[in-house]
Motif scaffolding. Structure first.
Motif, short mmCIF file in Angstrom:
data_model
loop_
_atom_site.label_atom_id
_atom_site.label_comp_id
_atom_site.label_asym_id
_atom_site.label_seq_id
_atom_site.Cartn_x
_atom_site.Cartn_y
_atom_site.Cartn_z
N PHE A 191 8.18 34.81 -159.35
CA PHE A 191 8.45 34.58 -160.77
C PHE A 191 8.48 35.93 -161.48
O PHE A 191 7.73 36.85 -161.14
CB PHE A 191 7.46 33.58 -161.40
N THR A 192 9.40 36.03 -162.44
CA THR A 192 9.66 37.31 -163.11
C THR A 192 9.32 37.17 -164.59
O THR A 192 9.76 36.22 -165.25
CB THR A 192 11.13 37.72 -162.97
N VAL A 193 8.55 38.11 -165.10
CA VAL A 193 8.21 38.14 -166.53
C VAL A 193 8.89 39.33 -167.17
O VAL A 193 8.98 40.41 -166.57
CB VAL A 193 6.67 38.20 -166.75
N HIS B 147 5.26 24.96 -156.51
CA HIS B 147 5.47 23.99 -157.59
C HIS B 147 4.38 24.06 -158.67
O HIS B 147 4.29 23.15 -159.50
CB HIS B 147 5.55 22.58 -157.01
N HIS B 148 3.62 25.13 -158.67
CA HIS B 148 2.59 25.29 -159.69
C HIS B 148 3.16 25.99 -160.92
O HIS B 148 4.17 26.70 -160.85
CB HIS B 148 1.41 26.10 -159.14
N VAL B 149 2.48 25.82 -162.05
CA VAL B 149 2.86 26.48 -163.29
C VAL B 149 2.44 27.95 -163.22
O VAL B 149 1.33 28.27 -162.78
CB VAL B 149 2.21 25.79 -164.50
N LYS B 150 3.35 28.83 -163.64
CA LYS B 150 3.05 30.27 -163.68
C LYS B 150 3.08 30.73 -165.14
O LYS B 150 3.81 30.16 -165.96
CB LYS B 150 4.06 31.08 -162.87
N HIS B 151 2.30 31.77 -165.43
CA HIS B 151 2.34 32.31 -166.79
C HIS B 151 1.96 33.79 -166.82
O HIS B 151 1.46 34.34 -165.84
CB HIS B 151 1.45 31.50 -167.75
N THR C 74 5.97 28.97 -167.49
CA THR C 74 7.22 28.45 -166.96
C THR C 74 7.56 27.09 -167.57
O THR C 74 8.73 26.69 -167.58
CB THR C 74 7.14 28.31 -165.43
N ASP C 75 6.58 26.35 -168.05
CA ASP C 75 6.84 25.06 -168.70
C ASP C 75 6.69 25.13 -170.22
O ASP C 75 6.69 24.11 -170.90
CB ASP C 75 5.90 23.98 -168.15
N GLN C 76 6.56 26.36 -170.75
CA GLN C 76 6.40 26.52 -172.20
C GLN C 76 6.96 27.88 -172.61
O GLN C 76 6.26 28.89 -172.55
CB GLN C 76 4.92 26.41 -172.58
N PRO C 77 8.24 27.94 -173.05
CA PRO C 77 8.85 29.23 -173.41
C PRO C 77 8.23 29.84 -174.66
O PRO C 77 7.58 29.15 -175.46
CB PRO C 77 10.32 28.86 -173.65
N ASP C 78 8.42 31.15 -174.81
CA ASP C 78 7.90 31.87 -175.98
C ASP C 78 8.93 31.83 -177.10
O ASP C 78 10.07 32.27 -176.93
CB ASP C 78 7.59 33.32 -175.58
N SER C 79 8.55 31.32 -178.24
CA SER C 79 9.48 31.16 -179.36
C SER C 79 9.75 32.49 -180.07
O SER C 79 10.76 32.62 -180.76
CB SER C 79 8.93 30.14 -180.37
N SER C 80 8.89 33.47 -179.91
CA SER C 80 9.07 34.74 -180.62
C SER C 80 10.17 35.60 -180.01
O SER C 80 10.73 36.47 -180.67
CB SER C 80 7.76 35.53 -180.62
N GLY C 81 10.50 35.39 -178.73
CA GLY C 81 11.52 36.18 -178.07
C GLY C 81 11.00 37.46 -177.44
O GLY C 81 11.76 38.17 -176.79
N LYS C 82 9.73 37.75 -177.61
CA LYS C 82 9.16 38.97 -177.02
C LYS C 82 8.93 38.81 -175.52
O LYS C 82 9.10 39.77 -174.75
CB LYS C 82 7.85 39.33 -177.71
N PHE C 83 8.58 37.61 -175.09
CA PHE C 83 8.27 37.37 -173.69
C PHE C 83 9.21 36.29 -173.12
O PHE C 83 9.62 35.37 -173.82
CB PHE C 83 6.82 36.89 -173.53
#
Length: 330
Positions: free
Chosen positions: A86-88, A46-50, A66-75
């Motif tokens: 978790f998958t990046v 239940h921890h935040v991943k990045h 995981t609690d803050q999406p990337d607005s640029s669309g690259k990530f």
């Protein structure tokens, strides 16, 4: 000795050794995209991943959480808490996309992370698979196709689990066969898939790895239509069903009789019956006018012949009744 152990424990907590598992080095093509799985321990569910970019964990730059999406669309990032992975995903890869970290936030002051490196190239990657996502069905096989240009032994591994070397072996009860008989290409076949076979795997060739996600599903069953008729008896009767392959099966119970017929077969029978009915009707309609015309034609012919014969008889009779006489005048 006690001081040395304390320092080791602090270092382990700060760097995240053995707490996150991922691939170490992946060959990628500039302009493409890559997905990297990061396996974590149960206490981090239940921890935040990045995803963090940079060679050092302490100074890297956070790209997506995981609690803050990337607005640029690259990530992009997703967290499968059941699999604890978790998958990046990194899109539009560039040559300077080299050093990244899979990171789990422990608290405001501490994070655990694992470094992975990307080796960018303008041409074909040194280790490549045709699809990073592949789907198979329970009890069946699935094959991964790949190519390589580097040296080293080929292995197929489950992320956080065991590995199989060429030519064959087993991972968690699933048979794995590696075929690299043709130069520069290889295939990995997983046989007897089970639901538990779903997850992240990776192939290894020398110093490079390439992750592949396998999804195992149940094969959909054939849909049939059921036609039911009432039964006058109160005693249980058998239900007879015909499968899509034409094999009858019998099921006990119930007070009615059911016939299961494939919809395609029913439509075909109706079409054939309609065609035959149409052709018979058309043939009957075309035959009736032809018969009527023949009868009318025969009546006119015979009537004319009879009339002519009757006229000739009357004329002959009239000629026979005429008396000729000669008068002499003096």
């Amino acid at each position: 000795m006690a001081l040395h152990l304390s320092v080791l424990l602090i270092f382990t907590g700060l760097t995240g050794i053995h707490s996150i598992t991922t691939v170490s080095k992946v060959s990628v093509k500039a302009g493409g995209s890559i997905s990297i799985p990061c396996l974590y321990e149960p206490e981090y569910t239940h921890h935040v991943k990045h995803l963090c970019k940079g060679y050092n964990l302490g100074s890297c730059s956070c790209k997506v959480k995981t609690d803050q999406p990337d607005s640029s669309g690259k990530f992009s990032i997703s967290d499968d808490k059941q699999q604890r992975i978790f998958t990046v995903t990194i899109n539009n890869l560039m040559m300077d996309d080299t050093d990244y970290w899979c990171v789990v936030e422990i608290n405001d002051l501490k994070s655990d992370g694992k470094l992975f490196q990307l080796s960018g190239t303008g041409g074909w990657p040194q280790l490549f698979v045709d699809h990073q996502e592949i789907t198979g069905f329970n009890g069946e096989d699935v094959t991964i196709h790949g190519s390589y240009s580097n040296t080293g032994e080929i292995e197929w591994c489950r992320l956080g689990g065991s590995c199989v070397k060429e030519p064959s072996g087993s991972i968690n009860g699933t048979r794995v066969t590696i075929n690299a008989n043709v130069s520069k290409v290889f295939t990995v076949t997983m046989s007897g898939l089970r639901t538990e076979s779903s997850g992240w795997y990776f192939c290894t060739k020398g110093l490079l790895q390439m992750p592949v996600h396998v999804t195992v599903k149940e094969r959909p069953s054939t849909t049939t239509r059921r036609l039911t008729t009432s039964s006058p008896t109160a005693e249980p009767v058998n239900h007879t069903a015909v499968s899509a392959f034409g094999e009858p099966t019998t099921v006990q119970g119930g007070n009615h009789r059911a016939f299961i017929i494939p919809l395609s077969l029913l439509i075909f029978i109706l079409m054939v019956a309609s065609f035959i009915w149409f052709m018979l009707r058309r043939h009957k309609q075309s035959k009736a006018p032809a018969s009527a015309a023949t009868e009318a034609e025969e009546e006119v012919t015979y009537s004319t012949v009879k009339h002519k014969r009757k006229t000739l008889v009357k004329l002959e009779a009239a000629d026979a009744d005429v008396t000729y006489s000669t008068l002499a005048l003096q």
